[in-house]
Design a protein around this motif. Sequence first.
Motif, short mmCIF file in Angstrom:
data_model
loop_
_atom_site.label_atom_id
_atom_site.label_comp_id
_atom_site.label_asym_id
_atom_site.label_seq_id
_atom_site.Cartn_x
_atom_site.Cartn_y
_atom_site.Cartn_z
N GLY A 427 19.01 -12.32 22.97
CA GLY A 427 19.90 -13.20 23.70
C GLY A 427 19.34 -13.40 25.10
O GLY A 427 19.19 -12.44 25.85
N ARG A 428 18.98 -14.61 25.46
CA ARG A 428 18.27 -14.81 26.71
C ARG A 428 18.65 -16.15 27.31
O ARG A 428 18.84 -17.13 26.60
N LEU A 429 18.79 -16.19 28.64
CA LEU A 429 19.04 -17.44 29.34
C LEU A 429 17.72 -17.91 29.91
O LEU A 429 17.24 -17.37 30.89
N ASP A 430 17.09 -18.88 29.28
CA ASP A 430 15.77 -19.27 29.72
C ASP A 430 15.59 -20.75 29.41
O ASP A 430 16.16 -21.27 28.46
N LEU A 431 14.78 -21.44 30.21
CA LEU A 431 14.54 -22.86 29.95
C LEU A 431 13.31 -23.08 29.08
O LEU A 431 13.11 -24.17 28.55
N ASN A 432 12.45 -22.08 28.98
CA ASN A 432 11.19 -22.24 28.27
C ASN A 432 11.43 -22.32 26.75
O ASN A 432 11.89 -21.37 26.15
N PRO A 433 11.12 -23.44 26.13
CA PRO A 433 11.37 -23.57 24.70
C PRO A 433 10.41 -22.74 23.86
O PRO A 433 10.57 -22.66 22.64
N PHE A 434 9.40 -22.13 24.48
CA PHE A 434 8.48 -21.31 23.69
C PHE A 434 8.88 -19.84 23.70
O PHE A 434 8.16 -19.00 23.21
N GLU A 435 10.04 -19.53 24.31
CA GLU A 435 10.55 -18.18 24.32
C GLU A 435 11.44 -17.94 23.11
O GLU A 435 12.08 -18.87 22.61
N ALA A 436 11.51 -16.70 22.67
CA ALA A 436 12.45 -16.36 21.62
C ALA A 436 13.86 -16.35 22.22
O ALA A 436 14.06 -15.88 23.34
N MET A 437 14.81 -16.92 21.50
CA MET A 437 16.22 -16.86 21.90
C MET A 437 17.03 -16.66 20.65
O MET A 437 16.50 -16.69 19.55
N THR A 438 18.31 -16.53 20.81
CA THR A 438 19.11 -16.41 19.61
C THR A 438 20.41 -17.17 19.78
O THR A 438 20.72 -17.65 20.88
N THR A 439 21.15 -17.31 18.69
CA THR A 439 22.34 -18.15 18.74
C THR A 439 23.58 -17.34 18.40
O THR A 439 23.49 -16.18 17.99
N VAL A 440 24.70 -17.97 18.57
CA VAL A 440 25.99 -17.33 18.30
C VAL A 440 26.04 -16.87 16.84
O VAL A 440 26.39 -15.72 16.55
N THR A 441 25.66 -17.76 15.92
CA THR A 441 25.79 -17.41 14.50
C THR A 441 24.91 -16.23 14.13
O THR A 441 25.34 -15.32 13.42
N ALA A 442 23.68 -16.21 14.62
CA ALA A 442 22.77 -15.13 14.29
C ALA A 442 23.33 -13.80 14.78
O ALA A 442 23.21 -12.77 14.12
N LYS A 443 23.99 -13.83 15.95
CA LYS A 443 24.54 -12.59 16.50
C LYS A 443 25.79 -12.14 15.73
O LYS A 443 26.04 -10.95 15.61
N ILE A 444 26.55 -13.11 15.22
CA ILE A 444 27.70 -12.72 14.40
C ILE A 444 27.20 -11.92 13.21
O ILE A 444 27.73 -10.86 12.86
N VAL A 445 26.13 -12.40 12.59
CA VAL A 445 25.56 -11.68 11.44
C VAL A 445 25.13 -10.29 11.86
O VAL A 445 25.49 -9.29 11.23
N SER A 446 24.38 -10.19 12.96
CA SER A 446 23.82 -8.88 13.29
C SER A 446 24.90 -7.92 13.76
O SER A 446 24.77 -6.71 13.61
N GLN A 447 26.03 -8.42 14.31
CA GLN A 447 27.09 -7.50 14.74
C GLN A 447 27.89 -6.96 13.56
O GLN A 447 28.52 -5.94 13.67
N LEU A 448 27.86 -7.66 12.44
CA LEU A 448 28.70 -7.25 11.32
C LEU A 448 27.92 -6.63 10.18
O LEU A 448 28.49 -6.08 9.25
N THR A 449 26.59 -6.74 10.19
CA THR A 449 25.83 -6.12 9.11
C THR A 449 25.55 -4.67 9.46
O THR A 449 25.52 -4.28 10.62
N GLY A 450 25.31 -3.89 8.45
CA GLY A 450 25.08 -2.46 8.67
C GLY A 450 26.39 -1.73 8.83
O GLY A 450 27.45 -2.24 8.44
N ASP A 451 26.33 -0.54 9.42
CA ASP A 451 27.54 0.26 9.60
C ASP A 451 28.31 -0.26 10.79
O ASP A 451 27.93 -0.03 11.93
#
Lengths: 492, 258
Positions: A427-451
């Motif tokens: 999760g990053r606040l950046d203007l560079n489109p060549f940086e890795a970033m993530t989205t709301v949906t992807a984080k919903i998945v990662s917060q609920l998967t696993g234990d």
Amino acid sequence: MPILTLLIALAVIAVVGFVLGRRRALASASGDSRKLHSLPSYYGYNAALTGLVPALLVLAVWSVAQPMVLENRAQSLITQEVADDGAMNLIMADVRRLADGLSTAVAQGALAPGEAATLTTDSTDVRAILADVGVALGSDVGPDTLQAAQAYRAGALSGALWKSALVLLIAIAGTAFALMKTNAAFRARNTVERGVMAVLIAAASIAILTTIGIVLSLIFNTVEFFKMYPAADFFFGTVWQPSFSGRGGASELGLLPLLWGTLYISFVALLVAVPIGLFAAIYLSEYAGPRVRAFAKPLLEVLAGIPTIVYGLFALLIVGPMLKDVFGADGALGVAWMTGDRAVITAGLVMGIMLIPFVSSLSDDIINAVPQAMRDGSLGLGATPSETIRQVVLPAALPGIVGAILLAASRAIGETMIVVLGAGAAGRLDLNPFEAMTTVTAKIVSQLTGDSDFSSPEALVAFALGMSLFVITLGLNVFALYIVRKYREQYE
Amino acid sequence: MKETNMTNAKISARAVQVYYGDNHAIKDVNVDIEDKTVTAFIGPSGCGKSTFLRTINRMNDTIDICRVEGDILIDGEDIYDAKVDPVQLRAKVGMVFQKPNPFPKSIYDNVAYGPKIHGLARNKAELDQIVESSLRKAALWNEAKDRLNAPGTGLSGGQQQRLCIARAIATSPEVLLMDEPCSALDPIATAQVEELIDELRQSFSVVIVTHSMQQAARVSQKTAFFHLGNLVEFGETDKIFTNPEDPRTESYISGRIG
């Protein structure tokens, strides 16, 4: 009586009702179907439906309500201290498992039916008996758990019996009532029509009620989350750093970096999809001959049938490395803009490709819906086809095209798999489109998967994220409707 | 006789055949249409009169399966010649359609559309001038002058059709083709459009397709009767309606066929 047998019995009653209803109607008209108000089969349907529909309704309501009632009753038998709702849920899961285990034991002959209802923890090792029949319990069985399970099982047994009896009774009574009313003057056709309408209304309300249910579940959990985590920190926090309770330390759950990633990736995707999709639609609807159209349009729509996970793989394995070869440290351009395969631009490009058929197919339909008279009028004035498209067809189709684009935007915002594989997880606040970033949906998945512990803010934040996303897409759709309406008023 | 016609005629059609795929829609039509007259095409539905009208400004080019043979000359120039640009031709031969089809734009932009794409006005004032004179010629100026920026689709049916006529004459065409221009209008709007057609005759050669024989008799000087793709009879309107030569024409105008 098992539910399948019950349904078969209901079907038999319905078929018998149909045959009898039809026959009775014909008999009342002394065999001349012209004297009947409705066609003979309508009388049959009337008899069948009058029995079947209320019986099925009662069956559905009872099946939903019974476990709730039983669970409440069993809960009152639990005497030990219970910490919170979560712990209670665990105990109730044990109770249900134990009740099922007892039934299995009875079915396999390890316990006599009477024994299962009366045995106590003092005299018997319940865990050992159940282990013998293949039901493994996590811990020894406490006396009140066993009691609750026995009560639960007894309730379920008698409940099932009462349910079958009541449902069958209603079915037979309903059919008999309909048969009684059946005569030549009875307006069976109108009655069946009303019944059909009721079925349609029920279908429509299920769709609406489900939506309301989803929203309510989101709202309750979101409220729960805001009790544990300040809303201001969530909405205006610029750092996304969840820390799961095991590792210690406080989490920082700021929405802004995720929202920024979502909007940025969607923006890149639309930048790709809108021009390409729109131009493809214009070519297909205005220039392509019927033969080109016949194979190009389905071919384009194949893109829409590819599962998004496949697009994700494409992003990860092909587009990402390719972009890195160009923009990376040793890349063709000699600029070190891109450090990893995963970046906003990777996910955005691939998502854009995914959205092309969406935009083109909808726009194509909309452009085709512009009356030919408009084109004739413009061509008749000596305009070229492209002038006609730019100045007459596109303005006329604009509200629909804007709607199509906003629909595509909704899809882009809700897209998950491409982001997980193509854009990274930071999760990053950046203007560079060549940086890795993530989205709301992807984080919903990662917060609920696993234990995940559903009473911690780190898990509940998923609901707050989902709610925010829902509000945003809802707003977008409302805006789309507003635009469409506004232009429609002006032009028609 | 033929030679003199060639010199007077604005439009001359010679041995025109039109095919839609395998369907032979127009069979060997020869006709001379004069300048500054109203020529009416009459005939039962499907007789090919609209098809023939659309060959005059090559609107049939937009239909893939349509094929035209023979010569159509406007001012002695073959419009199906390879060096003729159909787009330029259509600016010279304006067309008004059966159903009013104003663009989803303002009244002003509807009329200014043609002049703008052909670059007929050097500045805004000239464009305003063209719009005003076109709307005046189409007898719409008094009704529309206070609402030039209102959408053209907001006008009534008759006004919309006059707007379409204004739009067509704004490019100062030499020929105006009208494909049943009054069939979607009520009698009052029809009367207004007919009056307008009579005035337009001062400046253009007008060709009108109509299903109403009364209308043909009212507005036209020449009438052509089409039947099953053939041009059966062509001549002075008065003569066609009072003393037709062909028995088929007589049957049609007296209501026995069609």
